[in-house]
Motif scaffolding. Structure first.
Motif, PDB file in Angstrom:
ATOM      1  N   VAL A 136       0.848  -1.289  -0.059  1.00 34.85           N
ATOM      2  CA  VAL A 136       0.094  -0.092  -0.016  1.00 34.85           C
ATOM      3  C   VAL A 136       0.879   1.199   0.233  1.00 34.85           C
ATOM      4  CG1 VAL A 136      -1.698   1.263   1.433  1.00 34.85           C
ATOM      5  CG2 VAL A 136      -1.699  -1.226   1.319  1.00 34.85           C
ATOM      6  N   GLY A 153       1.372   4.476   1.163  1.00 36.54           N
ATOM      7  CA  GLY A 153       0.946   5.666   2.103  1.00 36.54           C
ATOM      8  C   GLY A 153       0.519   6.773   1.799  1.00 36.54           C
ATOM      9  N   ASN A 170      -6.571   8.548   1.583  1.00 36.34           N
ATOM     10  CA  ASN A 170      -6.150   8.548   3.203  1.00 36.34           C
ATOM     11  C   ASN A 170      -6.960   9.914   3.540  1.00 36.34           C
ATOM     12  OD1 ASN A 170      -4.636  10.032   5.187  1.00 36.34           O
ATOM     13  ND2 ASN A 170      -3.527   8.065   5.093  1.00 36.34           N
ATOM     14  N   VAL A 187      -4.096  -0.819   9.393  1.00 41.52           N
ATOM     15  CA  VAL A 187      -2.631  -0.395   9.001  1.00 41.52           C
ATOM     16  C   VAL A 187      -2.006  -0.275  10.503  1.00 41.52           C
ATOM     17  CG1 VAL A 187      -1.077   1.301   8.040  1.00 41.52           C
ATOM     18  CG2 VAL A 187      -3.191   0.611   6.927  1.00 41.52           C
ATOM     19  N   ALA A 189       3.546  -0.368   8.792  1.00 39.65           N
ATOM     20  CA  ALA A 189       4.010   0.942   8.251  1.00 39.65           C
ATOM     21  C   ALA A 189       5.123   1.608   9.139  1.00 39.65           C
ATOM     22  CB  ALA A 189       2.788   1.777   7.742  1.00 39.65           C
ATOM     23  N   GLN A 215       2.772  -0.961   4.168  1.00 37.92           N
ATOM     24  CA  GLN A 215       2.465   0.339   3.647  1.00 37.92           C
ATOM     25  C   GLN A 215       3.876   1.333   3.515  1.00 37.92           C
ATOM     26  OE1 GLN A 215      -1.110   2.847   4.724  1.00 37.92           O
ATOM     27  NE2 GLN A 215       0.237   4.304   5.685  1.00 37.92           N
TER      28      GLN A 215
END
Ligand SMILES: Cc1cc2nc3c(=O)[nH]c(=O)nc-3n(C[C@H](O)[C@H](O)[C@H](O)COP(=O)(O)O)c2cc1C
Length: 365
Positions: free
Chosen positions: A20, A22, A89, A163, A214, A236
């Motif tokens: 992913v 971010g 996001n 996440v 992440a 991420q």
């Protein structure tokens, strides 16, 4: 074991590559970067934070500019990506949090990632009806349980992804200053309790909830470690995607990454009241020395921002940086930004990550 990275599933939504990208505000990850990542099989994420700055009515009507720009960027990313997933996001701390969720649904985003606060109050009927996936960004098992318990009790559903962001991430951090370098809070340590917290609800709902790590993940070998040793479903990554041709920031923003040294990466006290990781520059040094950049707040964009006391406007500083104007801004960056030494294409970066992942698999056999 397969040398290929595993696929990442959000229910029926499949990413070929468990990466992913971010979300990066303001304006660092928009349709160009997100679509390039999606085209490589990953999850491309547009940051909703003050994205309206690309529209001329931003100063007059920021709310309208933000929702319209977000819808436009989602549609653009969708049309530019032949495959893959387009996410958004949205920081819970944004005053327009709910409106931006609705705009994302309207424009056809596949998934939302919401952090920087606890996503408890959400427009659940619209979310359920649209089928959009909802990911939460957390920094602890405690926050995970709190969110899942709330959703379970109030909504009868649970989020679709988690996440876990550790203290090596870029941008605002969900940790106290003294926790950032404390080994007890490193990503490797905070992920397992989150996996346990998620498991309780996976069992209750008989539903797989992908957990994504992440913050400081840099190489294919790191991806191998987090997926195969620590047990997450995906990763991420943000910092590495900044130094790509497709990243939506000005070339000077990307060059700040290429040129920075380890000692330039610093922790700042953001006007929002949270610590943040950034690349040191004259602007930040002046702030540190108590020099103020007087401003009038026209946006009231963040719920926690005490703008009357703030030495500068975080939105203005981040927009300046996005445009490469560092005399009035600075770049957020992850702890590994200093390791970047050139700007590549998203495809080159993904190929490198895949090759290094395969190498890590082979070296274990
Ligand atoms: C320039 C920059 C801006 C960021 N902006 C946001 C943001 O607006 N919202 C958010 O949730 N995370 C933000 N992040 C955090 C990233 O989405 C990501 O989780 C984190 O940086 C991952 O660590 P890495 O950069 O070491 O790969 C930002 C990170 C960077 C580097």
């Amino acid at each position: 074991m397969s040398e290929k990275m595993p696929e990442l599933y959000f229910g029926d939504l499949k990413a070929e590559v468990p990466i992913v990208q971010g979300g990066m505000g303001v304006g660092i990850s928009m349709s160009s970067l997100a679509s390039a990542v999606a085209n490589e099989g990953g999850v491309g994420v547009i940051s909703a934070a003050e994205i309206g700055f690309i529209r001329e009515e931003f100063a007059r009507n920021p709310k309208e500019a933000n929702t319209l720009a977000l819808e436009e960027e989602i549609k653009k990313a969708k049309s530019l990506s032949k495959k893959g997933i387009i996410g958004v996001n949205i920081m819970v701390a944004l005053t327009e949090f709910i409106d931006l969720i609705k705009a994302s649904i309207k424009a056809g985003a596949d998934i939302l990632f919401c952090g920087a606060g606890l996503p408890l109050t959400v427009p659940i009927e619209e979310i359920k009806e649209s089928g959009i996936k909802f990911g939460v960004i957390v920094s602890s098992a405690k926050a995970t349980t709190l969110i899942f318990k709330y959703w379970d009790r109030h909504y009868g559903v649970i989020p679709d992804a988690v996440v876990v962001e550790g203290p090596k991430a870029g941008g605002h951090l969900g940790f106290r200053y003294e926790q950032i370098d404390n080994p007890d809070f490193e990503l490797e340590k905070i992920v397992p309790p989150v996996l346990d917290a998620v498991k309780v609800y996976e069992e209750k709902y008989n539903k797989k909830i992908p957990t994504i790590a992440a913050g400081g993940i840099y190489t294919g070998e790191d991806i191998y470690k987090f997926i195969n040793k620590i047990g997450v479903d995906g990763v991420q990554m943000a910092t590495r995607f900044v130094a790509t041709h497709e990243c939506d920031a000005d070339i000077r923003f990307k060059e700040a990454y290429v040129n920075c040294k380890k000692e330039d990466i610093t922790i700042i006290r953001s006007p929002v009241g949270l610590p943040g990781r950034a690349i040191k520059n004259k602007f930040l040094e002046d702030v540190e020395e108590g020099k103020k950049q007087p401003f009038k707040c026209i946006w009231q964009c963040l719920k926690g921002c005490e703008y009357r006391k703030a030495p500068y406007c975080i939105t203005q500083a981040l927009i300046s940086a996005q445009k490469g104007v560092f005399k009035s801004g600075f770049a957020f960056a992850g702890s590994n930004a200093y390791r970047i030494n050139k700007i590549v294409s998203v495809k080159e970066l993904m190929d490198e990550l895949k090759a290094d992942y395969a190498k890590a698999v082979r070296s274990e056999e």
